[in-house]
Design a protein around this motif. Sequence first.
Motif, PDB file in Angstrom:
ATOM      1  N   PRO A  74       0.798  -1.231   0.000  1.00  0.00           N
ATOM      2  CA  PRO A  74       0.000   0.000   0.000  1.00  0.00           C
ATOM      3  C   PRO A  74       0.825   1.273   0.000  1.00  0.00           C
ATOM      4  N   ASP A  75       2.012   1.227   0.610  1.00  0.00           N
ATOM      5  CA  ASP A  75       2.862   2.414   0.702  1.00  0.00           C
ATOM      6  C   ASP A  75       3.772   2.597  -0.510  1.00  0.00           C
ATOM      7  N   MET A  76       3.542   1.852  -1.579  1.00  0.00           N
ATOM      8  CA  MET A  76       4.438   1.922  -2.735  1.00  0.00           C
ATOM      9  C   MET A  76       4.634   3.346  -3.264  1.00  0.00           C
ATOM     10  N   PRO A  77       3.596   4.163  -3.408  1.00  0.00           N
ATOM     11  CA  PRO A  77       3.840   5.532  -3.893  1.00  0.00           C
ATOM     12  C   PRO A  77       4.752   6.341  -2.966  1.00  0.00           C
ATOM     13  N   ARG A  78       4.579   6.178  -1.651  1.00  0.00           N
ATOM     14  CA  ARG A  78       5.446   6.903  -0.711  1.00  0.00           C
ATOM     15  C   ARG A  78       6.874   6.364  -0.773  1.00  0.00           C
ATOM     16  N   MET A  79       7.014   5.060  -0.932  1.00  0.00           N
ATOM     17  CA  MET A  79       8.342   4.480  -1.101  1.00  0.00           C
ATOM     18  C   MET A  79       9.034   5.087  -2.310  1.00  0.00           C
ATOM     19  N   ALA A  80       8.284   5.226  -3.397  1.00  0.00           N
ATOM     20  CA  ALA A  80       8.865   5.771  -4.623  1.00  0.00           C
ATOM     21  C   ALA A  80       9.284   7.225  -4.433  1.00  0.00           C
ATOM     22  N   ALA A 109      -7.427   2.011 -14.978  1.00  0.00           N
ATOM     23  CA  ALA A 109      -7.043   0.803 -14.238  1.00  0.00           C
ATOM     24  C   ALA A 109      -6.088   1.181 -13.114  1.00  0.00           C
ATOM     25  N   ALA A 110      -6.425   0.815 -11.887  1.00  0.00           N
ATOM     26  CA  ALA A 110      -5.649   1.260 -10.726  1.00  0.00           C
ATOM     27  C   ALA A 110      -4.194   0.813 -10.792  1.00  0.00           C
ATOM     28  N   ILE A 111      -3.936  -0.412 -11.245  1.00  0.00           N
ATOM     29  CA  ILE A 111      -2.557  -0.910 -11.277  1.00  0.00           C
ATOM     30  C   ILE A 111      -1.729  -0.151 -12.304  1.00  0.00           C
ATOM     31  N   ALA A 112      -2.324   0.133 -13.456  1.00  0.00           N
ATOM     32  CA  ALA A 112      -1.617   0.897 -14.484  1.00  0.00           C
ATOM     33  C   ALA A 112      -1.393   2.328 -14.021  1.00  0.00           C
ATOM     34  N   ARG A 113      -2.385   2.880 -13.310  1.00  0.00           N
ATOM     35  CA  ARG A 113      -2.291   4.263 -12.861  1.00  0.00           C
ATOM     36  C   ARG A 113      -1.183   4.445 -11.830  1.00  0.00           C
ATOM     37  N   VAL A 114      -1.104   3.550 -10.830  1.00  0.00           N
ATOM     38  CA  VAL A 114      -0.085   3.726  -9.795  1.00  0.00           C
ATOM     39  C   VAL A 114       1.316   3.546 -10.377  1.00  0.00           C
ATOM     40  N   ILE A 220     -14.051 -17.288 -12.412  1.00  0.00           N
ATOM     41  CA  ILE A 220     -14.938 -16.968 -11.295  1.00  0.00           C
ATOM     42  C   ILE A 220     -15.344 -15.495 -11.368  1.00  0.00           C
ATOM     43  N   PRO A 221     -16.452 -15.121 -10.734  1.00  0.00           N
ATOM     44  CA  PRO A 221     -16.850 -13.711 -10.711  1.00  0.00           C
ATOM     45  C   PRO A 221     -15.793 -12.849 -10.022  1.00  0.00           C
ATOM     46  N   GLU A 222     -15.680 -11.611 -10.465  1.00  0.00           N
ATOM     47  CA  GLU A 222     -14.693 -10.708  -9.874  1.00  0.00           C
ATOM     48  C   GLU A 222     -14.944 -10.514  -8.381  1.00  0.00           C
ATOM     49  N   GLN A 223     -16.203 -10.456  -7.983  1.00  0.00           N
ATOM     50  CA  GLN A 223     -16.506 -10.266  -6.570  1.00  0.00           C
ATOM     51  C   GLN A 223     -16.009 -11.442  -5.734  1.00  0.00           C
ATOM     52  N   ALA A 224     -16.123 -12.644  -6.274  1.00  0.00           N
ATOM     53  CA  ALA A 224     -15.645 -13.824  -5.550  1.00  0.00           C
ATOM     54  C   ALA A 224     -14.136 -13.759  -5.344  1.00  0.00           C
ATOM     55  N   ALA A 225     -13.423 -13.303  -6.365  1.00  0.00           N
ATOM     56  CA  ALA A 225     -11.968 -13.172  -6.235  1.00  0.00           C
ATOM     57  C   ALA A 225     -11.610 -12.095  -5.212  1.00  0.00           C
ATOM     58  N   GLN A 226     -12.333 -11.004  -5.252  1.00  0.00           N
ATOM     59  CA  GLN A 226     -12.079  -9.929  -4.295  1.00  0.00           C
ATOM     60  C   GLN A 226     -12.364 -10.384  -2.872  1.00  0.00           C
ATOM     61  N   ASP A 227     -13.446 -11.106  -2.680  1.00  0.00           N
ATOM     62  CA  ASP A 227     -13.773 -11.615  -1.339  1.00  0.00           C
ATOM     63  C   ASP A 227     -12.697 -12.575  -0.841  1.00  0.00           C
ATOM     64  N   ALA A 228     -12.181 -13.415  -1.743  1.00  0.00           N
ATOM     65  CA  ALA A 228     -11.148 -14.375  -1.345  1.00  0.00           C
ATOM     66  C   ALA A 228      -9.890 -13.654  -0.882  1.00  0.00           C
ATOM     67  N   PRO A 236      -6.575  -3.548   1.395  1.00  0.00           N
ATOM     68  CA  PRO A 236      -7.547  -3.117   0.387  1.00  0.00           C
ATOM     69  C   PRO A 236      -6.907  -2.488  -0.847  1.00  0.00           C
ATOM     70  N   LYS A 237      -5.867  -1.688  -0.679  1.00  0.00           N
ATOM     71  CA  LYS A 237      -5.234  -1.045  -1.832  1.00  0.00           C
ATOM     72  C   LYS A 237      -4.601  -2.073  -2.759  1.00  0.00           C
ATOM     73  N   VAL A 238      -3.954  -3.080  -2.188  1.00  0.00           N
ATOM     74  CA  VAL A 238      -3.345  -4.134  -3.003  1.00  0.00           C
ATOM     75  C   VAL A 238      -4.435  -4.921  -3.724  1.00  0.00           C
ATOM     76  N   ILE A 239      -5.539  -5.196  -3.040  1.00  0.00           N
ATOM     77  CA  ILE A 239      -6.656  -5.876  -3.689  1.00  0.00           C
ATOM     78  C   ILE A 239      -7.163  -5.061  -4.869  1.00  0.00           C
ATOM     79  N   GLU A 240      -7.293  -3.756  -4.672  1.00  0.00           N
ATOM     80  CA  GLU A 240      -7.749  -2.889  -5.763  1.00  0.00           C
ATOM     81  C   GLU A 240      -6.813  -2.994  -6.967  1.00  0.00           C
ATOM     82  N   TRP A 241      -5.509  -2.968  -6.718  1.00  0.00           N
ATOM     83  CA  TRP A 241      -4.543  -3.056  -7.815  1.00  0.00           C
ATOM     84  C   TRP A 241      -4.642  -4.409  -8.516  1.00  0.00           C
TER      85      TRP A 241
END
Length: 289
Positions: A74-80, A109-114, A220-228, A236-241
């Motif tokens: 989650p702190d990747m932007p601050r690390m950078a 896309a959050a991963i591409a954006r960060v 599988i549905p995206e929600q199922a993957a997110q719940d897992a 949460p931030k890593v899950i979003e990415w």
Amino acid sequence: MTNRILVTGGAGNIGSELVRRLRARNADFAVMTSRPGGAPAGVAEQVGDFLDPASLRQAFAGVDTLFLLFPLAPDMPRMAANAVAAAKAAGVKHIVRSSGAGADAGSEAAIARVHGEIDALVSASGIPFTLLLPSSFMQNLVTVYASAIRSGALYAPRGDGAVAVIDVRDIADVAAEVLANPAAHAGRSYTLTGPENLTDAQMVSAIAREIGRDVRYIDIPEQAAQDAMTNMGMPPKVIEWLMSLNHVIKQGWAAGVSPMVEEIAGHPPRNFADFVRENASAWSDGDAE
């Protein structure tokens, strides 16, 4: 002319392979580690923590070329931000940044954006730079997904989206070439991929044929993957990415083959079939072992 190299992320997938290549070249390099004694045996180390700016300034002192690889945290932007500021303060002459394919600060896309935001930070630093943008790693199948494959099914929300997965050894080959002669690659961004676009189902099928057991890919549905991932305790931030990456692949936006591995490393990128043969034991069940 000296070229003192510092490798961050030296214990990871890319970094460990890069260390092997730099050793083979007898390069003048060290590995940054967050604790004393954390570098590979026989490799010089500098102690530094991405969240401790003072330690970074000390670790980067005397470094000519810096290989920057951040953990997916989650702190990747601050690390950078800390790393770029420390590199400027220490007089680093070139930054080689390991980013991600499709990095774009304006992406939805959050991963591409960060990744794009971090790349923009590096490019605006005033320090000469090179950006490496690799696609998804073949090695994920022997780390993240090995247990699932051994159990007979890989569950993921990527549908029939394809991506030209890359062997991390090819990323390390390119990185070693760039680090050896950074001036020749200044200001360049290199998308790095394997030689063919493959879906999860195709990759799992190739593994099943090699190990002689049934292995299925189950969309599988995206929600199922997110719940897992939430149940696993991921931030949460890593899950979003990660979910954004899954979505990009599912939509087919991650497909595409780049020639840059061969152009820079001097050899074609390793193919998936050979990778599967080399790593078949990683997916063998207990009886087979």
